[in-house]
Design an enzyme around this catalytic site. Sequence first.
Site, short mmCIF file in Angstrom:
data_model
loop_
_atom_site.label_atom_id
_atom_site.label_comp_id
_atom_site.label_asym_id
_atom_site.label_seq_id
_atom_site.Cartn_x
_atom_site.Cartn_y
_atom_site.Cartn_z
N PRO A 91 5.62 5.85 -2.67
CG PRO A 91 6.99 5.24 -3.11
CD PRO A 91 6.49 5.73 -2.11
CG LEU A 92 5.27 0.55 -3.84
CD1 LEU A 92 6.40 -0.29 -3.78
CD2 LEU A 92 5.06 0.21 -4.97
N GLY A 93 2.18 2.84 -1.35
CA GLY A 93 0.93 2.81 0.45
C GLY A 93 1.97 3.41 1.13
N GLY A 94 2.92 3.37 0.95
CA GLY A 94 3.22 3.39 2.65
C GLY A 94 2.68 2.31 3.93
N PRO A 153 -0.28 -0.51 2.41
CG PRO A 153 1.25 -2.41 2.31
CD PRO A 153 -0.07 -1.36 2.58
CG LEU A 154 0.10 1.29 -3.95
CD1 LEU A 154 0.55 1.78 -4.69
CD2 LEU A 154 -1.53 3.12 -3.38
CE1 TYR A 190 11.64 9.63 8.06
CE2 TYR A 190 13.21 9.07 7.13
CZ TYR A 190 12.33 9.71 7.03
OH TYR A 190 11.95 10.44 5.73
#
Length: 276
Positions: free
Chosen positions: A202-205, A208-209, A59
């Site tokens: 977990p939230l869509g990356g 977003p979701l 990263y």
Amino acid sequence: MNDTVTLADDLTLTRIGFGAMQLAGPNAFGPPRDRATAVRVLREAVDLGVTHLDTSDYYGPFVTNEIIREALHPYPPDLRIVTKVGFRRGPGGSWDPAPDDLRAQVESNLEHLGLDALDAVNLRVEGPGALAGSFAELAGLRTEGLIRHLGLSNVTAEQVAEARAIAPVVFVQNMYNLVLRTDDALVDSLAADGIGYVPFFPLGGWSPLQSTVLDEVAASVGATPQQTALAWLLQRSPTMLPIPGTSSVAHLRENVAAADLSLPPSAVARLDALAG
């Protein structure tokens, strides 16, 4: 309350951790726009009781680990830093598989984090091929004392079985969330064996979701959609360990607060149906 899970008898992690990828620049490449804010986010995470910090030397590269060291070293005694190896970043930010110099990658993570040993290292795998040689090399570094626990990232159930025949696997880190549920069977089998499942994005990356059902359920329980999606994950499996990332202190607080949210069965049922 951000409860904990203990894996392999001695690796205790908060159910909601913190993924540090977004503390680097766009697409986890280059420096952040605001380094001082990145430092504040990390310190706030520790102040909120988070003990599971996920990072990698690729990263930035190196940027995120250097910021972690600046913000938190000497580290709190209960903080567990989990990193990943198996990739390198190209000059333009490409993600390039690098399965052949794992010792150098582990030593680089140790150097940039200022550690003598890494609490856990995930082997990031590219595609469905064999991983025995790479995982065996990491197992050797574990025997040397450079790594305490081993994990896997971006793997199939078959690859998990292959790795477990070589050395203990403490958790698996794959992409999983409310709407991307290809790992449902793996989540359950790992939980049955006491192995953690760490859903990245977990939230869509990067995307977003987006779901009307999620918005409606969130409104019904008095939470944000992001908190509701995290709460669903926590209730999905007793060894689920989400690591939502953010470069915002406000979003960090919101994410960690999801640990206090309990979804009623009717809400869980509506969210479960999103997999279809």
